[in-house]
Structures are given as structure tokens and as C-alpha cells.
Design an enzyme around this catalytic site. Sequence first.
Site, PDB file in Angstrom:
ATOM      1  N   HIS A 307       0.851  -1.186   0.000  1.00  0.00           N
ATOM      2  CA  HIS A 307       0.000   0.000   0.000  1.00  0.00           C
ATOM      3  C   HIS A 307       0.878   1.224   0.000  1.00  0.00           C
ATOM      4  O   HIS A 307       1.951   1.212   0.619  1.00  0.00           O
ATOM      5  CB  HIS A 307      -0.915   0.007   1.228  1.00  0.00           C
ATOM      6  CG  HIS A 307      -2.096   0.890   1.049  1.00  0.00           C
ATOM      7  ND1 HIS A 307      -2.042   2.240   1.264  1.00  0.00           N
ATOM      8  CD2 HIS A 307      -3.353   0.603   0.625  1.00  0.00           C
ATOM      9  CE1 HIS A 307      -3.229   2.753   0.990  1.00  0.00           C
ATOM     10  NE2 HIS A 307      -4.034   1.792   0.601  1.00  0.00           N
ATOM     11  N   ASP A 364      -7.861  -5.396  -0.044  1.00  0.00           N
ATOM     12  CA  ASP A 364      -8.338  -6.187  -1.179  1.00  0.00           C
ATOM     13  C   ASP A 364      -7.923  -7.645  -1.121  1.00  0.00           C
ATOM     14  O   ASP A 364      -8.463  -8.474  -1.847  1.00  0.00           O
ATOM     15  CB  ASP A 364      -7.841  -5.570  -2.493  1.00  0.00           C
ATOM     16  CG  ASP A 364      -8.543  -4.270  -2.763  1.00  0.00           C
ATOM     17  OD1 ASP A 364      -9.744  -4.200  -2.438  1.00  0.00           O
ATOM     18  OD2 ASP A 364      -7.907  -3.335  -3.258  1.00  0.00           O
TER      19      ASP A 364
HETATM   20  N1  ACO Z   1       4.040  -7.535  -4.820  1.00  0.00           N
HETATM   21  C1  ACO Z   1       5.380  -7.605  -4.972  1.00  0.00           C
HETATM   22  N2  ACO Z   1       6.208  -6.541  -4.857  1.00  0.00           N
HETATM   23  C2  ACO Z   1       5.646  -5.369  -4.575  1.00  0.00           C
HETATM   24  C3  ACO Z   1       4.261  -5.225  -4.393  1.00  0.00           C
HETATM   25  C4  ACO Z   1       3.454  -6.363  -4.516  1.00  0.00           C
HETATM   26  N3  ACO Z   1       2.136  -6.293  -4.348  1.00  0.00           N
HETATM   27  N4  ACO Z   1       3.973  -3.931  -4.122  1.00  0.00           N
HETATM   28  C5  ACO Z   1       5.135  -3.292  -4.134  1.00  0.00           C
HETATM   29  N5  ACO Z   1       6.156  -4.143  -4.409  1.00  0.00           N
HETATM   30  C6  ACO Z   1       7.589  -3.840  -4.454  1.00  0.00           C
HETATM   31  C7  ACO Z   1       7.934  -3.086  -5.725  1.00  0.00           C
HETATM   32  O1  ACO Z   1       8.289  -3.967  -6.756  1.00  0.00           O
HETATM   33  C8  ACO Z   1       9.068  -2.228  -5.233  1.00  0.00           C
HETATM   34  O2  ACO Z   1      10.202  -3.040  -5.139  1.00  0.00           O
HETATM   35  P1  ACO Z   1      11.687  -2.444  -5.466  1.00  0.00           P
HETATM   36  O3  ACO Z   1      11.958  -1.490  -4.339  1.00  0.00           O
HETATM   37  O4  ACO Z   1      12.557  -3.655  -5.473  1.00  0.00           O
HETATM   38  O5  ACO Z   1      11.591  -1.778  -6.801  1.00  0.00           O
HETATM   39  C9  ACO Z   1       8.672  -1.849  -3.816  1.00  0.00           C
HETATM   40  O6  ACO Z   1       7.844  -2.923  -3.376  1.00  0.00           O
HETATM   41  C10 ACO Z   1       7.912  -0.528  -3.719  1.00  0.00           C
HETATM   42  O7  ACO Z   1       6.790  -0.613  -4.605  1.00  0.00           O
HETATM   43  P2  ACO Z   1       6.094   0.616  -5.298  1.00  0.00           P
HETATM   44  O8  ACO Z   1       5.448   0.136  -6.568  1.00  0.00           O
HETATM   45  O9  ACO Z   1       7.009   1.778  -5.364  1.00  0.00           O
HETATM   46  O10 ACO Z   1       4.965   0.971  -4.262  1.00  0.00           O
HETATM   47  P3  ACO Z   1       3.818   2.038  -4.493  1.00  0.00           P
HETATM   48  O11 ACO Z   1       3.596   2.716  -3.196  1.00  0.00           O
HETATM   49  O12 ACO Z   1       4.095   2.900  -5.674  1.00  0.00           O
HETATM   50  O13 ACO Z   1       2.569   1.126  -4.885  1.00  0.00           O
HETATM   51  C11 ACO Z   1       0.701  -0.287  -4.677  1.00  0.00           C
HETATM   52  C12 ACO Z   1       1.561   0.778  -3.986  1.00  0.00           C
HETATM   53  C13 ACO Z   1       0.225   0.220  -6.044  1.00  0.00           C
HETATM   54  C14 ACO Z   1      -0.543  -0.538  -3.818  1.00  0.00           C
HETATM   55  C15 ACO Z   1       1.543  -1.583  -4.835  1.00  0.00           C
HETATM   56  O14 ACO Z   1       1.948  -2.059  -3.578  1.00  0.00           O
HETATM   57  C16 ACO Z   1       0.783  -2.654  -5.599  1.00  0.00           C
HETATM   58  O15 ACO Z   1       0.818  -2.656  -6.831  1.00  0.00           O
HETATM   59  N6  ACO Z   1       0.090  -3.600  -4.892  1.00  0.00           N
HETATM   60  C17 ACO Z   1      -0.676  -4.619  -5.584  1.00  0.00           C
HETATM   61  C18 ACO Z   1      -1.983  -4.014  -6.081  1.00  0.00           C
HETATM   62  C19 ACO Z   1      -2.946  -3.765  -4.964  1.00  0.00           C
HETATM   63  O16 ACO Z   1      -3.161  -4.620  -4.099  1.00  0.00           O
HETATM   64  N7  ACO Z   1      -3.570  -2.560  -4.997  1.00  0.00           N
HETATM   65  C20 ACO Z   1      -4.604  -2.202  -4.019  1.00  0.00           C
HETATM   66  C21 ACO Z   1      -4.170  -1.070  -3.168  1.00  0.00           C
HETATM   67  S1  ACO Z   1      -5.340  -0.808  -1.896  1.00  0.00           S
HETATM   68  C22 ACO Z   1      -6.629  -0.045  -2.621  1.00  0.00           C
HETATM   69  O17 ACO Z   1      -6.596   0.554  -3.668  1.00  0.00           O
HETATM   70  C23 ACO Z   1      -7.906  -0.170  -1.875  1.00  0.00           C
END
Ligand code: ACO
Length: 488
Positions: A307, A364
Site C-alpha cells: 500500500h 483487497d
Molecule cells: N508484490 C510484490 N512486490 C511489490 C508489491 C506487490 N504487491 N507492491 C510493491 N512491491 C515492491 C515493488 O516492486 C518495489 O520493489 P523495489 O523497491 O525492489 O523496486 C517496492 O515494493 C515498492 O513498490 P512501489 O510500486 O514503489 O509501491 P507504491 O507505493 O508505488 O505502490 C501499490 C503501492 C500500487 C498498492 C503496490 O503495492 C501494488 O501494486 N500492490 C498490488 C496491487 C494492490 O493490491 N492494490 C490495491 C491497493 S489498496 C486499494 O486501492 C484499496
Amino acid sequence: MSVQSEMATLHYGDGKEAKLPILVGSEGERAVDIATLRRDTGYVTIDEGYVNTGSCKSAITYLDGEKGILRYRGYPIEELAAKSRFVEVAYLLMYGELPTPKQLNAFSGLLNNSSLIHEDMKQFFGGFPNHTHPMAILTTMVASLSAFYPVPDELKDEEESQIIANLVSQVRTIAAFSYKMSIGEPMIYPSYRLRFVENFLNMMFSSPVQDYQQDPDIVKAIDTFLILHADHEQNCSTSAVRITGSSQANVYAVISAGISALWGRLHGGANQGAISMLDEIQSSGDDGRVFIENTKNKKARLMGFGHRVYKTFDPRAKIMKELCHKLLAKPGMHDPMFDIAMRLEEAALSDEYFLSRNLYPNVDFYSGLILKAANIPFNMFTVLFAIGRTPGWLAHWREMRHSPDARIARPRQIYVGPPMRTYLPMDKRGANRQSERSKSGRLIARPDPAVIQADPTVVRPKRFTDSIRAERLVPMPPAEDGSGPHIA
Ligand code: ACO
């Protein structure tokens, strides 16, 4: 909120200095106010993805991602989920206080009176192909409401209340109608005799030949789902609502913009994504370990994990997990996917990759399982989220409308494109481009990859988008042989 006597000092340029006020929110959050920065210094700030940028002052929702706190209008989400119904929470978000019995009665009455959509709108549903995603129908129909319920430029209070009731109530009616259309059954009208969630379930699952038997545990689970999704401060879709609303677009278009933003799989689409992922894991025979390795190698993403703001746990996920336990323990409701979800959570939470990145299950991760247990069709999951989020979007729209500080949203940017250059006549263009044939044999021209590599204007894919091939981000020039639809 207070403006502190404390100021931040920015040193820039050649020994210059700017003093910027510090604002302190009611929970002690601090912000540097940069409203006059460009005027005073010529500098703007840049913050892609708005990770550090406060876009407004808001009194609706407070969350502390480090401590896992979420409160609507000061009330902890845990208490609201346990003690209130969704309609009460909608009122709270909108008007700032929990309703008295009289206020709740009046609000519920207004929602009931507003639950039908104009009969002529029903024919619109028939215009969509059968396989249309219900989010596409929802966003279109909500924008279309403005044709049937025109919004005056100057809204009186009672007109505003009526519009709010229309949207909270009609989004639910449209959602159920779109489902009925997709399965070729007659639409079931809302009923004054039923409460908000029961009414929705009845519109979804009863038919002229069969009544729907309400299960109080399912009603409670859906009601809680809607409460937990009702607001989440300046998330992607709410920001879309505020940005669209800031131009004073009509409120139906504004909420339609929120629905569109919610649709994406990184936002509201994640509940559908989580179930697809669990399904994929289940059918491959994996116990979750292979999938986790794939996410670590950036070949996949663990949907329902991570998140932008929660860095310890998502309090909504905790409530959803408990609800899941309770619901799936009922006779005949066990779902092996829940066991996979638990194993996946356990494996991820003992893995250094997830721990070091503060990745925990979000709301989610479990909510898809609850919707599945309630027989909500898979492609309706995000629609349910939209029904829940509508009061939150409207509360933000209303807050912005009444705020003396509201201005049209118009961020700045840092331009990284080419500096001014000489216009090229048609016969002189394309000298630096390589030509190649597409799979279909059509001659296409692409910029030289070396040029892409060196060109700072081409946004390189990062992280999740690593797998996207760079050339997909490069605008496709028209076909050189003059074929194709691009030549205007
Ligand atoms: N699975 C695996 N790796 C992940 C995940 C994940 N779900 N989420 C983040 N990471 C990793 C990224 O690859 C990144 O790794 P790195 O540092 O090696 O490059 C690091 O964690 C940081 O990730 P970001 O993408 O920069 O995190 P951001 O804050 O931009 O994204 C988000 C947040 C979009 C929610 C992300 O965690 C994600 O895509 N999760 C899966 C989708 C999801 O569940 N969305 C629902 C959010 S809640 C809602 O809307 C109600």
C-alpha cells in the site's frame, strides 16, 4: 489546523533563502506550505506519484500508515465497522456527525425516494455488448445521469442533498441493473421495504420467478465491506474526483471520473486481481511459494499486498480477515482459496523481500473472498468497491465546493522534451528513423533504439512496469507507405 510560527528555510541558487510556513494538522501532521514558492523563488517542486504532496486540507478521514490507524471524522474504523451501518457512515462522511435517529430516518427516506433511475435510461443498458465490464457500464451510466437530472450551476443546500442521495442510491441501482443485463434477466426494481444492502442483494439475485433469501451474515459482511471502502482520503480515485470537481464540472461527471480511476488494477481493480491470482495459484498446484518467488523476480505482483501509505498493516485488512474467518466457517461456505490466501500471507510475511519493503496484505487481499462467498460475480467486485466509495467521493466533492481555498487543480511539471528546434518540411523528416516490418508485414518506422536509450524524453519503465517493452512507450509514427488510419 494551525500555522506555526516555525518556518522552514529553503536554501537555493546562489546563497538565496526562502522562508516557508509550516502547517500542523489536528493530529500533528506537519507540512511545508509552498503556495508562494514559485512566485518568490521561481522554483516548483516535483513529486511523481504525489508521494509527499498534500493536495488539500480535509476534515473527513485521518490515516496514519505507520501505526495502521484509519478514522472517519475522528471515529476509528474498527468501531464504525462493528457498530454502524453503511448508510450511517455515509451520512457521517458527508455531514461530519453520526446521524440522530431522526436524521438517519430522513436520510434513509431520501435514499429510498432516489433509488429509481429514469425509466428511459433502461434502454441504454441494451446498447452495451453482453460481455461489457460492469465498470464500463457504471461509469457511462453515472455520467449519463446528468442528462436526466440536470445540475444547476448554483446549487442550493436541498438540491445538493438531493444530488448526493441520487448518487449514493442510484450507483447501487445501476450496478444491479448492469449485472441483470449481463445475464439476460429482467431488472429488479429497488424496494422501499428493504435496507440499503438487502435492497442491493435483492436487485442482484431475486427474479420474477424466485425470491432471494437474505442471509444476515452476508448482509453484515457486505455492509462492512462498504463501510471499509467508504473513504480513504486522497487516494487515486478521490484525487481524480477532486481534480475533476475543481473545474466545477457537474457532479455526475465528477463521480464518473472517480469510477474510471478506481477501475485500475493497482487501485479498486485489485480485489478482482487478488482472486485471479489465488485462482491461478490454486489451479497450478503451487502452495504459494513459486508465486512468491515470481513476485520477487518481478515477474508477477502479489495482488492485495502493499500500500502506498500503510507500512505496518492495513486496519481494514484486519477486519476483513476476521470477517472472512467467520463467514467461511459457516456450514457449506468453506473456500479452499481462503487456505491458499492464509498460506500466501504467512509465506510472504516471513520473507525478507516483503518485510524489507513493508509489504502487508491490504483490504483487497481478503475482500475478494468475502464477495465470492456472497456469490457476487467476479467482474462485479470493483463495482461493489465503487458503491462503497461513492459517499467518500461525494464528501470530498462537497468539502471542496464549500471550501474558501478551493481552486482549479493545475499542477506544474518539469519539461524534459526537446528545446526549440527548426520545423522540418515533410520531405526532410524521418532521417534518423529505422524502418522495420511489423508481424503483419506492414512497414512501420521506429526511432532508433539507441536514440530511445539516450533520449531523456522517453519515460523508462520502472519497477512493476519493467516487463513492459520500452517501444510500447514510444508513440507509433504513421506508416511510411501511407497505409493505415494514421494519415490525416
Ligand atoms: N508484490 C510484490 N512486490 C511489490 C508489491 C506487490 N504487491 N507492491 C510493491 N512491491 C515492491 C515493488 O516492486 C518495489 O520493489 P523495489 O523497491 O525492489 O523496486 C517496492 O515494493 C515498492 O513498490 P512501489 O510500486 O514503489 O509501491 P507504491 O507505493 O508505488 O505502490 C501499490 C503501492 C500500487 C498498492 C503496490 O503495492 C501494488 O501494486 N500492490 C498490488 C496491487 C494492490 O493490491 N492494490 C490495491 C491497493 S489498496 C486499494 O486501492 C484499496
